[in-house]
Design an enzyme around this catalytic site. Structure first.
Site, PDB file in Angstrom:
ATOM      1  N   ARG A 270      -0.167  -9.606  13.609  1.00  0.00           N
ATOM      2  CA  ARG A 270      -0.641  -8.632  12.389  1.00  0.00           C
ATOM      3  C   ARG A 270      -1.579  -9.118  11.552  1.00  0.00           C
ATOM      4  O   ARG A 270      -2.545  -8.449  10.989  1.00  0.00           O
ATOM      5  CB  ARG A 270       0.438  -7.852  11.832  1.00  0.00           C
ATOM      6  CG  ARG A 270       1.018  -6.598  12.855  1.00  0.00           C
ATOM      7  CD  ARG A 270       2.442  -6.282  12.489  1.00  0.00           C
ATOM      8  NE  ARG A 270       2.519  -5.371  11.183  1.00  0.00           N
ATOM      9  CZ  ARG A 270       3.821  -5.713  10.501  1.00  0.00           C
ATOM     10  NH1 ARG A 270       4.796  -6.148  10.908  1.00  0.00           N
ATOM     11  NH2 ARG A 270       3.798  -4.899   9.403  1.00  0.00           N
TER      12      ARG A 270
ATOM     13  N   ARG B 274      11.364  -6.315   4.512  1.00  0.00           N
ATOM     14  CA  ARG B 274      11.467  -4.893   4.914  1.00  0.00           C
ATOM     15  C   ARG B 274      11.999  -4.610   6.125  1.00  0.00           C
ATOM     16  O   ARG B 274      12.768  -3.641   6.465  1.00  0.00           O
ATOM     17  CB  ARG B 274      10.086  -4.535   4.678  1.00  0.00           C
ATOM     18  CG  ARG B 274       9.844  -3.010   5.155  1.00  0.00           C
ATOM     19  CD  ARG B 274       8.431  -2.508   4.938  1.00  0.00           C
ATOM     20  NE  ARG B 274       7.304  -3.035   5.728  1.00  0.00           N
ATOM     21  CZ  ARG B 274       6.314  -2.945   5.797  1.00  0.00           C
ATOM     22  NH1 ARG B 274       5.300  -2.176   4.826  1.00  0.00           N
ATOM     23  NH2 ARG B 274       5.275  -3.460   6.808  1.00  0.00           N
TER      24      ARG B 274
ATOM     25  N   ARG C 277      11.673  -1.212  11.748  1.00  0.00           N
ATOM     26  CA  ARG C 277      10.331  -1.188  12.374  1.00  0.00           C
ATOM     27  C   ARG C 277      10.604  -2.615  13.334  1.00  0.00           C
ATOM     28  O   ARG C 277      10.606  -3.640  12.834  1.00  0.00           O
ATOM     29  CB  ARG C 277       9.131  -1.231  11.477  1.00  0.00           C
ATOM     30  CG  ARG C 277       8.980   0.010  10.871  1.00  0.00           C
ATOM     31  CD  ARG C 277       7.835  -0.044   9.735  1.00  0.00           C
ATOM     32  NE  ARG C 277       6.602  -0.610  10.332  1.00  0.00           N
ATOM     33  CZ  ARG C 277       5.425  -0.757   9.651  1.00  0.00           C
ATOM     34  NH1 ARG C 277       5.524  -0.265   8.455  1.00  0.00           N
ATOM     35  NH2 ARG C 277       4.609  -1.690   9.874  1.00  0.00           N
TER      36      ARG C 277
ATOM     37  N   ARG D 176      -9.445   0.673   9.322  1.00  0.00           N
ATOM     38  CA  ARG D 176      -8.852  -0.768   9.727  1.00  0.00           C
ATOM     39  C   ARG D 176     -10.045  -1.495  10.548  1.00  0.00           C
ATOM     40  O   ARG D 176      -9.541  -2.727  10.616  1.00  0.00           O
ATOM     41  CB  ARG D 176      -7.304  -0.599  10.513  1.00  0.00           C
ATOM     42  CG  ARG D 176      -6.385  -1.280   9.657  1.00  0.00           C
ATOM     43  CD  ARG D 176      -5.186  -0.981  10.745  1.00  0.00           C
ATOM     44  NE  ARG D 176      -3.955  -1.726  10.252  1.00  0.00           N
ATOM     45  CZ  ARG D 176      -3.083  -1.220   9.729  1.00  0.00           C
ATOM     46  NH1 ARG D 176      -3.106  -0.061   9.134  1.00  0.00           N
ATOM     47  NH2 ARG D 176      -1.885  -1.982   9.833  1.00  0.00           N
TER      48      ARG D 176
ATOM     49  N   LYS E 295       0.681  -1.090   0.065  1.00  0.00           N
ATOM     50  CA  LYS E 295      -0.122  -0.091  -0.115  1.00  0.00           C
ATOM     51  C   LYS E 295       0.805   1.169   0.136  1.00  0.00           C
ATOM     52  O   LYS E 295       0.720   2.277  -0.646  1.00  0.00           O
ATOM     53  CB  LYS E 295      -0.770   0.125   1.334  1.00  0.00           C
ATOM     54  CG  LYS E 295      -1.941  -1.438   1.534  1.00  0.00           C
ATOM     55  CD  LYS E 295      -2.851  -1.097   2.486  1.00  0.00           C
ATOM     56  CE  LYS E 295      -2.300  -1.332   3.759  1.00  0.00           C
ATOM     57  NZ  LYS E 295      -1.535  -2.550   4.333  1.00  0.00           N
TER      58      LYS E 295
HETATM   59  N1  LIG Z   1      -6.188   2.522  11.164  1.00  0.00           N
HETATM   60  C1  LIG Z   1      -5.298   1.969  12.318  1.00  0.00           C
HETATM   61  N2  LIG Z   1      -5.913   1.635  13.378  1.00  0.00           N
HETATM   62  C2  LIG Z   1      -5.394   1.008  14.365  1.00  0.00           C
HETATM   63  N3  LIG Z   1      -4.080   0.840  14.361  1.00  0.00           N
HETATM   64  C3  LIG Z   1      -3.392   1.413  13.322  1.00  0.00           C
HETATM   65  C4  LIG Z   1      -4.178   2.054  12.251  1.00  0.00           C
HETATM   66  N4  LIG Z   1      -3.068   2.312  11.524  1.00  0.00           N
HETATM   67  C5  LIG Z   1      -1.813   1.981  11.808  1.00  0.00           C
HETATM   68  N5  LIG Z   1      -2.073   1.507  13.006  1.00  0.00           N
HETATM   69  C6  LIG Z   1      -0.941   0.833  13.961  1.00  0.00           C
HETATM   70  O1  LIG Z   1       0.304   1.124  13.220  1.00  0.00           O
HETATM   71  C7  LIG Z   1       0.970  -0.245  12.995  1.00  0.00           C
HETATM   72  C8  LIG Z   1       1.645  -0.055  11.553  1.00  0.00           C
HETATM   73  O2  LIG Z   1       0.771   0.194  10.684  1.00  0.00           O
HETATM   74  P1  LIG Z   1       1.233   0.169   9.003  1.00  0.00           P
HETATM   75  O3  LIG Z   1       2.325   1.250   8.978  1.00  0.00           O
HETATM   76  O4  LIG Z   1      -0.101   0.463   8.223  1.00  0.00           O
HETATM   77  O5  LIG Z   1       1.588  -1.115   8.881  1.00  0.00           O
HETATM   78  P2  LIG Z   1       1.470  -2.333   8.030  1.00  0.00           P
HETATM   79  O6  LIG Z   1       2.710  -2.609   7.237  1.00  0.00           O
HETATM   80  O7  LIG Z   1       1.381  -3.441   8.966  1.00  0.00           O
HETATM   81  O8  LIG Z   1       0.140  -2.359   7.354  1.00  0.00           O
HETATM   82  C9  LIG Z   1      -0.183  -1.101  13.002  1.00  0.00           C
HETATM   83  O9  LIG Z   1       0.208  -2.489  13.183  1.00  0.00           O
HETATM   84  C10 LIG Z   1      -1.032  -0.619  14.199  1.00  0.00           C
HETATM   85  O10 LIG Z   1      -0.407  -1.158  15.407  1.00  0.00           O
END
Ligand SMILES: Nc1ncnc2c1ncn2[C@@H]1O[C@H](COP(=O)(O)OP(=O)(O)O)[C@@H](O)[C@H]1O
Length: 190
Positions: free
Chosen positions: A146, A128, A134, A89, A14
């Protein structure tokens, strides 16, 4: 104005595709993961609160995410539209987003979902993790958490938009530009 939800599991691509989309279509990127990581880096209270959820691969509570997104939308002036990445989410977040947009005479035009099988996701996230720094990218248990959280809590969001006739799925495996081409076709149909 064009507002799109870019959807998919962790590691679906994404972020990569969002960058190309904002460049081509001049939209504003709204990634809740990026916003949280910015807060984390700046050591804000919000960042400290989010960290304990993020590091374990759990979701940050809805009310925290929703108010952060509200702030970002209301502080963005003159945008041609948003690419929502990693948000909504949960179904509660999707409902809150509809409410905040309709309050500003805006709406979601469509959801584009990147379809990637689980084994590919895990490999991509681990790869990654070698460079992203991270914590949530570097540990097999956290990656599994996750993916499970995605299946249990986030996948129903696809149904939410499908019920509104706004859901399109795209194959997220292949060359980055090929995938971007398929996304662009959907974008140009709006
Ligand atoms: N919309 C959301 N609702 C709840 N937690 C979120 C949301 N967006 C991000 N997070 C938190 O930030 C973390 C990393 O998100 P993101 O960068 O989108 O990673 P991923 O690569 O896991 O999709 C998630 O695992 C969660 O803990």
């Amino acid at each position: 104005m064009l507002n799109i939800v870019l959807f998919g599991p962790p590691g679906a691509g994404k972020g990569t595709q969002s960058e190309k989309l904002i460049e081509k279509y001049g939209l504003t990127h709204l990634s809740t993961g990026d916003l949280f990581r910015k807060h984390l880096g700046e050591g804000t209270e919000l960042g400290k609160l989010a960290r304990k959820y993020m590091d374990e691969g759990h979701l940050v509570p809805d009310e925290v995410v929703i108010s952060m997104v509200e702030d970002k939308i209301s502080s963005t002036q003159g945008s041609k539209g948003f690419i929502f990445d990693g948000f909504p989410r949960t179904t509660a977040q999707a409902e809150a987003l509809d409410q905040m947009l309709s309050g500003n005479a805006m709406k979601i035009d469509g959801m584009i979902a990147l379809d990637v099988p689980q084994d590919v996701l895990k490999d991509r996230i681990k790869e990654r993790g070698k460079t992203s720094g991270r914590a949530d990218d570097q540990d097999e248990d956290k990656i599994n958490t996750r993916i499970k959280v995605y299946l249990d809590e986030t996948l129903p969001v696809a149904k939410y938009y499908e019920n509104q006739g706004k859901y399109k799925s795209i194959n997220g495996v292949g060359a980055i530009d090929e995938i971007f081409g398929a996304i662009s076709e959907v974008m140009d149909s709006y």
